[in-house]
Design an enzyme around this catalytic site. Structure first.
Site, PDB file in Angstrom:
ATOM      1  N   GLU B 279       0.829  -1.204   0.000  1.00  0.00           N
ATOM      2  CA  GLU B 279       0.000   0.000   0.000  1.00  0.00           C
ATOM      3  C   GLU B 279       0.868   1.261   0.000  1.00  0.00           C
ATOM      4  O   GLU B 279       0.545   2.254  -0.653  1.00  0.00           O
ATOM      5  CB  GLU B 279      -0.941  -0.029   1.216  1.00  0.00           C
ATOM      6  CG  GLU B 279      -2.114   0.931   1.077  1.00  0.00           C
ATOM      7  CD  GLU B 279      -3.258   0.598   2.031  1.00  0.00           C
ATOM      8  OE1 GLU B 279      -3.451  -0.598   2.344  1.00  0.00           O
ATOM      9  OE2 GLU B 279      -3.946   1.525   2.452  1.00  0.00           O
ATOM     10  N   GLU B 282       2.122   1.639  -3.444  1.00  0.00           N
ATOM     11  CA  GLU B 282       1.021   2.097  -4.301  1.00  0.00           C
ATOM     12  C   GLU B 282       0.797   3.601  -4.113  1.00  0.00           C
ATOM     13  O   GLU B 282       0.612   4.342  -5.084  1.00  0.00           O
ATOM     14  CB  GLU B 282      -0.264   1.316  -3.957  1.00  0.00           C
ATOM     15  CG  GLU B 282      -1.441   1.679  -4.862  1.00  0.00           C
ATOM     16  CD  GLU B 282      -2.741   0.983  -4.462  1.00  0.00           C
ATOM     17  OE1 GLU B 282      -2.749   0.227  -3.475  1.00  0.00           O
ATOM     18  OE2 GLU B 282      -3.753   1.233  -5.145  1.00  0.00           O
ATOM     19  N   CYS B 299      -8.479  -1.958   4.075  1.00  0.00           N
ATOM     20  CA  CYS B 299      -8.339  -3.093   5.005  1.00  0.00           C
ATOM     21  C   CYS B 299      -9.661  -3.533   5.608  1.00  0.00           C
ATOM     22  O   CYS B 299      -9.811  -4.675   6.025  1.00  0.00           O
ATOM     23  CB  CYS B 299      -7.424  -2.740   6.165  1.00  0.00           C
ATOM     24  SG  CYS B 299      -5.825  -2.171   5.654  1.00  0.00           S
ATOM     25  N   SER B 319      -7.393   1.822  -2.408  1.00  0.00           N
ATOM     26  CA  SER B 319      -6.175   1.068  -2.663  1.00  0.00           C
ATOM     27  C   SER B 319      -6.587  -0.298  -3.211  1.00  0.00           C
ATOM     28  O   SER B 319      -7.594  -0.869  -2.792  1.00  0.00           O
ATOM     29  CB  SER B 319      -5.392   0.891  -1.365  1.00  0.00           C
ATOM     30  OG  SER B 319      -4.496  -0.185  -1.493  1.00  0.00           O
ATOM     31  N   LYS B 358     -15.551  -9.754   7.841  1.00  0.00           N
ATOM     32  CA  LYS B 358     -14.512 -10.589   7.232  1.00  0.00           C
ATOM     33  C   LYS B 358     -15.082 -11.919   6.748  1.00  0.00           C
ATOM     34  O   LYS B 358     -14.512 -12.558   5.863  1.00  0.00           O
ATOM     35  CB  LYS B 358     -13.389 -10.856   8.236  1.00  0.00           C
ATOM     36  CG  LYS B 358     -12.588  -9.622   8.623  1.00  0.00           C
ATOM     37  CD  LYS B 358     -11.477  -9.323   7.628  1.00  0.00           C
ATOM     38  CE  LYS B 358     -10.685  -8.076   8.048  1.00  0.00           C
ATOM     39  NZ  LYS B 358      -9.995  -7.462   6.904  1.00  0.00           N
ATOM     40  N   GLU B 361     -16.278 -11.088   3.417  1.00  0.00           N
ATOM     41  CA  GLU B 361     -15.102 -10.793   2.589  1.00  0.00           C
ATOM     42  C   GLU B 361     -14.428 -12.082   2.093  1.00  0.00           C
ATOM     43  O   GLU B 361     -14.103 -12.210   0.916  1.00  0.00           O
ATOM     44  CB  GLU B 361     -14.104  -9.956   3.395  1.00  0.00           C
ATOM     45  CG  GLU B 361     -12.855  -9.557   2.605  1.00  0.00           C
ATOM     46  CD  GLU B 361     -11.749  -9.020   3.507  1.00  0.00           C
ATOM     47  OE1 GLU B 361     -11.462  -9.640   4.549  1.00  0.00           O
ATOM     48  OE2 GLU B 361     -11.166  -7.981   3.164  1.00  0.00           O
ATOM     49  N   GLU B 366     -13.549 -12.786  -5.906  1.00  0.00           N
ATOM     50  CA  GLU B 366     -12.288 -12.215  -6.400  1.00  0.00           C
ATOM     51  C   GLU B 366     -11.117 -12.470  -5.442  1.00  0.00           C
ATOM     52  O   GLU B 366      -9.978 -12.218  -5.784  1.00  0.00           O
ATOM     53  CB  GLU B 366     -12.441 -10.713  -6.692  1.00  0.00           C
ATOM     54  CG  GLU B 366     -12.839  -9.831  -5.517  1.00  0.00           C
ATOM     55  CD  GLU B 366     -14.352  -9.674  -5.336  1.00  0.00           C
ATOM     56  OE1 GLU B 366     -15.111 -10.568  -5.786  1.00  0.00           O
ATOM     57  OE2 GLU B 366     -14.774  -8.685  -4.725  1.00  0.00           O
ATOM     58  N   CYS B 503     -10.695  -1.562  14.594  1.00  0.00           N
ATOM     59  CA  CYS B 503     -10.901  -2.994  14.825  1.00  0.00           C
ATOM     60  C   CYS B 503     -11.001  -3.373  16.299  1.00  0.00           C
ATOM     61  O   CYS B 503     -11.603  -4.387  16.637  1.00  0.00           O
ATOM     62  CB  CYS B 503      -9.776  -3.792  14.188  1.00  0.00           C
ATOM     63  SG  CYS B 503      -9.509  -3.374  12.464  1.00  0.00           S
TER      64      CYS B 503
END
Lengths: 159, 578
Positions: B279, B282, B299, B319, B358, B361, B366, B503
């Protein structure tokens, strides 16, 4: 242009947009907008509730919550004539359930629903405030009192 | 500020005008029971548990009753006790009272209160409302039979997260908390943040349980089961075993995972260090080559689903980095598998996350290579605690152990991913070193720390000004997105965490009862532990992680290389339906 129904709908949405524009930002705008929407469309389908939610900047679940809380809001198209049979205490004691059953049978429609031809919607209601005339029903704004089930076919025939 | 003096149970109390009777009593250490009340989130006087005698004709709800000068409040009269008890019985009369098998047993506010109020019998037997369980979501299960309609979930969903996909439907006995038009949670714009679970006093909202499938994998001799816990898990797990909030249990966590039977104990923190390499690179590329700015962190899966539903026009700003545990999953099934001659198909990766989003996710098509998912199962901190208990492990008395070598090594930069502002700070530590071309000593970017909803800062790196913004909770992210829409956001880099506080207070963390939340802020206490964890690390910059350097030397080449892109980057989906 060629599709007449869409044109009609478009006009209705324009009307509703004007209502939203006038009320947006004022406190307690949601209910009056929903009432206006119902008088424009006759009922509050999902698309209309979404339109209101986006227009007023509230969530769909808030609009839906209000729509399902108040008896005055309906989510399905209503019949040309809305029948309300009183199941308040006095009417119930005087046999309004039998009147309601007979209506349901004659119209071949369950309570809370609309006949296939779209002519009648049959509802059970709380006290209509005419206990002296029990059992009572209303068709549109017309009040019918001291009913017996056997009178029902003749009354329906007038509509 | 005007002060008001009142008497509560014979004790003189002085509080600022506008304070509620509930808060005034709290300041005098007088406990008034509550159910629907949730500090700063829900104050609606609905459950009638906090009834008190104020001398008025009727009892008043203390949570919404403002204090007045000379007020005399009694919180413990026969009438008050009786009223609370009857209200509790009425609630229980329409509650699915299968406490023995309820996931919230022993951490249920209804159960606690019924016990405290001395309810020994429910005198009212009547109709029970029946609404089906909604398990359509990959993250959250909704069980209306357990719901007491306190509306805390509705308040947090609408007012804090600004998502608003659940609400009150219907009226009176038929009322149910649900999405509009009888839709299922899995089909509406729910972002899976799970803050509704954290707000729920009972078991009406809970995570979709994955413990069984994890036990099954551990028990399968053909499977090589690898586990990785997220940064925030180690500062909260102890609470599930009665340890004080803010206790760091990193060593015991590794020990417990080993005793549960996992084959390898790796650490999502390693994935976090890799995330910073990718990241950070990037970001530098975008700055140097005129890429889309501001770049926004990726994230937090709750945040990702939020932007996909509500601000898809800004997807190019995200990102392209996968989240840390997905990165580590991909590395385990490629680099680690090759190095150890294991068929990736036989590897089963379990992530322990402070998060229920999550779970959704991990099932994104993908994120993986066809049938081969980067991560096979996600369990929350709570689910891990349940498994540890089920395995009969005496967690509190475990010795401290280490994670396994290579992908169990991490830096302080990874540790702080668990708190709001942490990813930003970790990225700055690396980006600044690269731009300045030296090993900088000033690495604590305190301007991006803390629980303020939106934080802004400008840092100067190598003579260049970088404008930053950090938001925690999607309600606060909305403020930044609207700013971007109006063209008023000239930031270079934005960090967003979907949950308030980041988190550490994610939807998969130990649930803190409303009563405790009145006096303790878990966002602050757990974050403090996170920064202690950081300070205790030998290396505190991601690019100093020797095992990460090894990964690039042996396998990936450079950050953002072709191979790195293939394994560690992803794309997003416009879910707005427009």
């Amino acid at each position: 242009m060629s599709c007449n129904c869409c044109g009609k709908d478009q006009e209705k949405y324009q009307q509703l947009q004007a209502v939203i524009d006038a009320k947006k930002g004022t406190k307690g705008a949601l209910m009056p907008v929903m009432q206006e929407a119902q008088s424009i469309f006759g009922y509050l389908p999902k698309e209309v509730q979404l339109f209101i939610a986006e227009g007023l900047g509230v969530t769909l679940s808030e609009v839906f919550g209000v729509a399902t809380f108040y008896a005055q809001f309906v989510l399905e198209p209503q019949g040309e004539h809305v029948i309300g049979v009183c199941l308040g205490t006095a009417c119930y004691v005087k046999g309004s359930q039998a009147v309601l059953d007979r209506l349901s049978e004659e119209l071949d429609v369950p309570v809370g629903k609309t006949t296939k031809d779209g002519k009648f919607t049959l509802n059970a209601t709380r006290c209509l405030g005419a206990c002296g005339l029990a059992p009572v029903m209303m068709i549109g704004d017309e009040v019918y009192g001291r009913l017996t089930p056997d009178e029902i076919p003749a009354i329906l025939a007038k509509y | 500020m005007d002060l008001v003096t009142l008497t509560i149970d014979g004790i003189k109390v002085q509080v600022p005008a506008g304070t509620t009777v509930l808060e005034a009593a709290r300041s005098a250490n007088i406990q008034i029971p509550t159910l629907c009340y949730l500090k700063d989130v829900n104050q609606i006087g609905a459950c009638r548990m906090c009834l008190v005698d104020t001398g008025a004709r009727a009892l008043a709800a203390a949570c919404v009753m403002p204090v007045s000068e000379g007020m005399v409040v009694k919180t413990n009269t026969p009438a008050v006790r009786e009223a609370r008890k009857v209200n509790m019985e009425l609630l229980l009369s329409n509650h699915d009272r299968k406490c023995l098998t309820c996931v919230r047993s022993k951490n249920c506010e209804l159960q606690t209160l019924a016990e405290e109020l001395g309810v020994r019998d429910v005198r009212f037997e009547g109709a029970m409302s029946s609404h089906p369980i909604d398990d359509s979501s990959l993250s959250i299960v909704r069980d209306p039979g357990k719901c007491i309609q306190c509306r805390r979930c509705v308040a947090v969903c609408h007012k804090v997260q600004k998502v608003g996909v659940i609400g009150t439907v219907g009226r009176g006995f038929n009322t149910v908390i649900a999405p509009a038009f009888d839709e299922k949670l899995g089909d509406v714009g729910c972002i899976n943040c799970g803050q509704c679970i954290m707000a729920c006093p009972v078991g009406a909202l809970r995570e979709k349980d994955s413990t069984e499938e994890v036990w099954k994998a551990i028990g399968d001799p053909a499977k090589h089961v690898v586990v990785q816990p997220a940064p925030a898990v180690r500062v909260a797990l102890g609470e599930e075993f009665g340890m004080p909030m803010g206790t760091r249990v990193t060593g015991k966590l590794a020990a417990a995972l080993r005793r549960m039977g996992f084959d390898k104990i790796f650490d999502t923190n390693y994935g976090a260090d890799v995330t910073i390499m990718e990241e950070g690179t990037e970001l530098l590329n975008r700055i140097q080559n005129g890429g889309v700015l501001p770049m926004i962190t990726s994230c937090s899966p709750g945040w990702i689903k939020y932007i996909e539903h509500y601000y898809p026009e800004f997807l190019p700003n995200l990102s392209s980095c996968k989240s840390p545990h997905e990165m580590l999953g991909a590395i385990i099934k490629s680099y680690y598998a090759e190095k150890n001659h294991i068929d990736p198909k036989d590897i089963y990766v379990v992530s322990v996350m402070p998060c229920v989003a999550k779970k959704f996710e991990a099932k994104r098509p993908e994120l993986g290579n066809g049938e081969l998912k980067d991560v096979d199962a996600v369990i929350t901190t709570r689910e891990l605690a349940r498994m540890i208990k089920e395995a009969g492990i005496d967690f509190v008395n475990l010795p401290d152990e280490d994670f396994d070598p290579l992908m169990g090594e991490s830096t302080g930069a990874a540790a702080i991913f668990g708190a709001t502002g942490g990813v930003m700070e970790a990225a700055l530590r690396t980006v600044a070193d690269i731009l300045e071309g030296k090993d900088l000593d000033a690495i604590e970017y305190t301007a991006v720390r803390g629980i303020e909803g939106v934080k802004e800062a400008t840092v100067t790196v190598a003579g260049k000004e970088i404008k930053l913004a950090v938001a925690n909770g999607t309600g606060n992210a909305e403020i930044l997105m609207e700013k971007m829409k109006r063209g008023e956001a000239d930031y270079t880099f934005i960090e967003v965490m979907g949950c308030p506080g980041g988190c550490v207070t994610g939807g998969g963390q130990p649930i803190v009862p409303a009563r405790e939340r009145m006096v303790t802020d878990p966002r602050v206490v757990r974050a403090k532990a996170i920064y202690e964890e950081d300070a205790a690390m030998a290396e505190r910059k991601s690019h100093k992680n020797a095992s990460v350097q090894k990964l690039y030397d042996e396998y990936l080449g450079k950050p953002n290389s072709h191979k790195a892109h293939e394994l560690l980057h992803t794309h997003y989906v416009d879910r707005s339906g427009k």
